[in-house]
Write an enzyme that holds these catalytic residues in place. Structure first.
Site, PDB file in Angstrom:
ATOM      1  N   SER A   1      14.191 -48.481  -2.251  1.00  0.00           N
ATOM      2  CA  SER A   1      15.311 -48.136  -1.295  1.00  0.00           C
ATOM      3  C   SER A   1      16.365 -48.947  -1.027  1.00  0.00           C
ATOM      4  CB  SER A   1      14.614 -48.131   0.270  1.00  0.00           C
ATOM      5  OG  SER A   1      14.792 -47.670   2.101  1.00  0.00           O
TER       6      SER A   1
ATOM      7  N   TYR B   1       8.769 -51.494   7.601  1.00  0.00           N
ATOM      8  CA  TYR B   1       9.619 -50.993   6.183  1.00  0.00           C
ATOM      9  C   TYR B   1      10.259 -51.509   5.419  1.00  0.00           C
ATOM     10  CZ  TYR B   1      11.550 -46.666   3.857  1.00  0.00           C
ATOM     11  OH  TYR B   1      11.905 -46.130   2.774  1.00  0.00           O
TER      12      TYR B   1
HETATM   13  P1  NAP Z   1       8.791 -37.852   2.970  1.00  0.00           P
HETATM   14  O1  NAP Z   1       8.776 -36.334   2.789  1.00  0.00           O
HETATM   15  O2  NAP Z   1       7.919 -38.387   4.617  1.00  0.00           O
HETATM   16  O3  NAP Z   1       7.024 -38.005   2.082  1.00  0.00           O
HETATM   17  C1  NAP Z   1       5.569 -39.340   1.854  1.00  0.00           C
HETATM   18  C2  NAP Z   1       5.014 -38.561   1.412  1.00  0.00           C
HETATM   19  O4  NAP Z   1       3.896 -39.972   0.870  1.00  0.00           O
HETATM   20  C3  NAP Z   1       3.815 -37.633   1.935  1.00  0.00           C
HETATM   21  O5  NAP Z   1       3.397 -36.877   0.484  1.00  0.00           O
HETATM   22  C4  NAP Z   1       3.049 -38.093   1.901  1.00  0.00           C
HETATM   23  O6  NAP Z   1       1.701 -37.779   2.149  1.00  0.00           O
HETATM   24  C5  NAP Z   1       2.754 -39.659   1.386  1.00  0.00           C
HETATM   25  N1  NAP Z   1       1.935 -40.969   1.741  1.00  0.00           N
HETATM   26  C6  NAP Z   1       2.515 -41.149   2.647  1.00  0.00           C
HETATM   27  N2  NAP Z   1       1.383 -41.784   3.788  1.00  0.00           N
HETATM   28  C7  NAP Z   1       0.190 -41.366   2.788  1.00  0.00           C
HETATM   29  C8  NAP Z   1      -1.200 -42.421   2.792  1.00  0.00           C
HETATM   30  N3  NAP Z   1      -1.269 -43.188   3.788  1.00  0.00           N
HETATM   31  N4  NAP Z   1      -1.744 -42.212   2.385  1.00  0.00           N
HETATM   32  C9  NAP Z   1      -1.157 -41.248   0.958  1.00  0.00           C
HETATM   33  N5  NAP Z   1       0.355 -40.951   1.533  1.00  0.00           N
HETATM   34  C10 NAP Z   1       0.500 -40.996   1.931  1.00  0.00           C
HETATM   35  O7  NAP Z   1       8.883 -38.882   2.187  1.00  0.00           O
HETATM   36  P2  NAP Z   1       9.813 -38.747   1.430  1.00  0.00           P
HETATM   37  O8  NAP Z   1      11.561 -39.406   1.954  1.00  0.00           O
HETATM   38  O9  NAP Z   1       9.966 -38.301   0.155  1.00  0.00           O
HETATM   39  O10 NAP Z   1       9.421 -39.998   0.642  1.00  0.00           O
HETATM   40  C11 NAP Z   1       9.280 -41.230  -0.662  1.00  0.00           C
HETATM   41  C12 NAP Z   1       9.604 -42.147  -0.814  1.00  0.00           C
HETATM   42  O11 NAP Z   1      10.850 -42.667  -0.769  1.00  0.00           O
HETATM   43  C13 NAP Z   1       9.570 -43.149   0.523  1.00  0.00           C
HETATM   44  O12 NAP Z   1       8.397 -44.307  -0.438  1.00  0.00           O
HETATM   45  C14 NAP Z   1      10.187 -43.696   1.094  1.00  0.00           C
HETATM   46  O13 NAP Z   1      10.328 -45.040   1.605  1.00  0.00           O
HETATM   47  C15 NAP Z   1      11.023 -43.642  -0.366  1.00  0.00           C
HETATM   48  N6  NAP Z   1      12.620 -43.590   0.357  1.00  0.00           N
HETATM   49  C16 NAP Z   1      13.107 -42.358   0.830  1.00  0.00           C
HETATM   50  C17 NAP Z   1      14.320 -41.995   1.560  1.00  0.00           C
HETATM   51  C18 NAP Z   1      15.129 -41.368   2.188  1.00  0.00           C
HETATM   52  O14 NAP Z   1      15.863 -40.987   2.565  1.00  0.00           O
HETATM   53  N7  NAP Z   1      13.837 -39.782   2.486  1.00  0.00           N
HETATM   54  C19 NAP Z   1      15.420 -42.684   1.138  1.00  0.00           C
HETATM   55  C20 NAP Z   1      15.528 -44.024   1.087  1.00  0.00           C
HETATM   56  C21 NAP Z   1      13.405 -44.813   0.276  1.00  0.00           C
HETATM   57  P3  NAP Z   1       1.120 -37.044   3.415  1.00  0.00           P
HETATM   58  O15 NAP Z   1       1.789 -36.102   3.436  1.00  0.00           O
HETATM   59  O16 NAP Z   1      -0.102 -36.180   3.026  1.00  0.00           O
HETATM   60  O17 NAP Z   1       0.977 -37.755   4.215  1.00  0.00           O
END
Ligand code: NAP
Length: 254
Positions: free
Chosen positions: A146, A159
């Site tokens: 991130s 986080y």
């Molecule tokens: P998202 O749409 O909220 O997706 C998060 C994913 O993680 C979902 O598939 C969720 O599955 C899974 N997850 C969360 N808790 C879990 C658990 N306890 N056990 C198993 N699976 C779990 O978020 P995203 O933005 O795509 O994030 C993906 C990654 O990118 C994360 O590591 C996030 O920190 C990173 N990131 C995102 C951004 C951004 O701007 N979006 C920026 C920097 C980094 P369920 O829905 O089934 O719980």
């Protein structure tokens, strides 16, 4: 291009957001995707033909259960070629109010679970696969870090700690394993439009402040992260190891 024909690609958090974009793109280039997430995979499993859905909760998983999960995948497919540690969660609260429960859960899902998943896959690779290989292959591991692997963030202390940690173990494990034909790198996404960031887009003031700081002037899309994940998982990145590659519309360069 079919860079991943018949590769076994394990993606955590594959049912939505960045993980789902990775699942679509890897499958489009020939991979068998094994998607792991806590809730339903119905939508992505319908879209992506070569997709195995595993419902698994990293928040409550011990290292032993994570190891069993990996053994199950290895029993079914015989190998893992790519691991994408993408599942992640965020909790927002001022540091003085931040609860122990939220702290533990965020650190468990974002840092401990990816470490033990990576450890289980690497143990198999080092003990079995490296020895079996007549034709040298490489194990590719891509962590999702991130901007908060570099910056402090606002009211997201757990986080930020977890994402600094993921950047740290990316480098530490690359140091240990680079000589064993393992590449471990990370992508550090900027502000990407997913569920994870919905609260920020819903807050007009934060949304405006964020947009005004992004040199490219708009939120990123999940498939823009998937492209970089695939580059790091591909042969083109065989000499890239321990890197944290920011994909952020220019944010960190500002
Ligand atoms: P998202 O749409 O909220 O997706 C998060 C994913 O993680 C979902 O598939 C969720 O599955 C899974 N997850 C969360 N808790 C879990 C658990 N306890 N056990 C198993 N699976 C779990 O978020 P995203 O933005 O795509 O994030 C993906 C990654 O990118 C994360 O590591 C996030 O920190 C990173 N990131 C995102 C951004 C951004 O701007 N979006 C920026 C920097 C980094 P369920 O829905 O089934 O719980």
């Amino acid at each position: 291009m079919n860079r991943f024909t018949d590769k076994i690609v394990v993606i955590t958090g594959a049912n939505k957001g960045i993980g789902a974009a990775c699942a679509r793109e890897f499958a489009a280039q020939g991979a068998q995707v094994v998607g792991i997430a806590r809730s339903s995979h119905a939508q992505i499993a319908e879209e992506v033909k070569k997709y195995q859905a595993i419902q698994f909760d990293f928040a409550t998983a011990t290292a032993e259960r994570i190891n069993d999960l990996v053994q199950g995948i290895l029993e079914k497919y015989g190998r893992i070629d790519v691991l994408v540690n993408n599942a992640g969660m965020i909790r927002r609260a001022p540091a003085v109010d931040f609860s122990e429960k939220d702290w533990q859960e965020v650190l468990q899902v974002n840092l401990s679970a990816p470490f033990f998943l990576t450890q289980a896959v690497a143990r198999w690779w080092i003990e079995r696969r490296m020895k079996e290989q007549a034709e040298p292959a490489r194990l590719k591991i891509v962590n999702i870090a991130s901007l908060l692997s570099f910056q402090g963030g606002i009211t997201v202390p757990a986080y930020t700690a977890s994402k600094h940690g993921i950047a740290g173990i990316t480098k530490a494990l690359a140091n240990e394993w680079a000589g064993l034909r393992i590449n471990i790198n990370a992508v550090a996404p900027g502000y990407i439009a997913t569920d994870n960031t919905q609260a920020l887009r819903d807050n007009a003031e934060r949304n405006k402040a964020i947009l005004s700081r992004i040199p490219q002037g708009h939120w990123g899309e999940p498939n823009e992260i998937a492209g970089t994940v695939m580059f790091l998982a591909s042969k083109d990145a065989d000499y890239v190891n321990g890197a944290i590659l920011n994909v952020d519309g220019g944010w960190l360069g500002r």
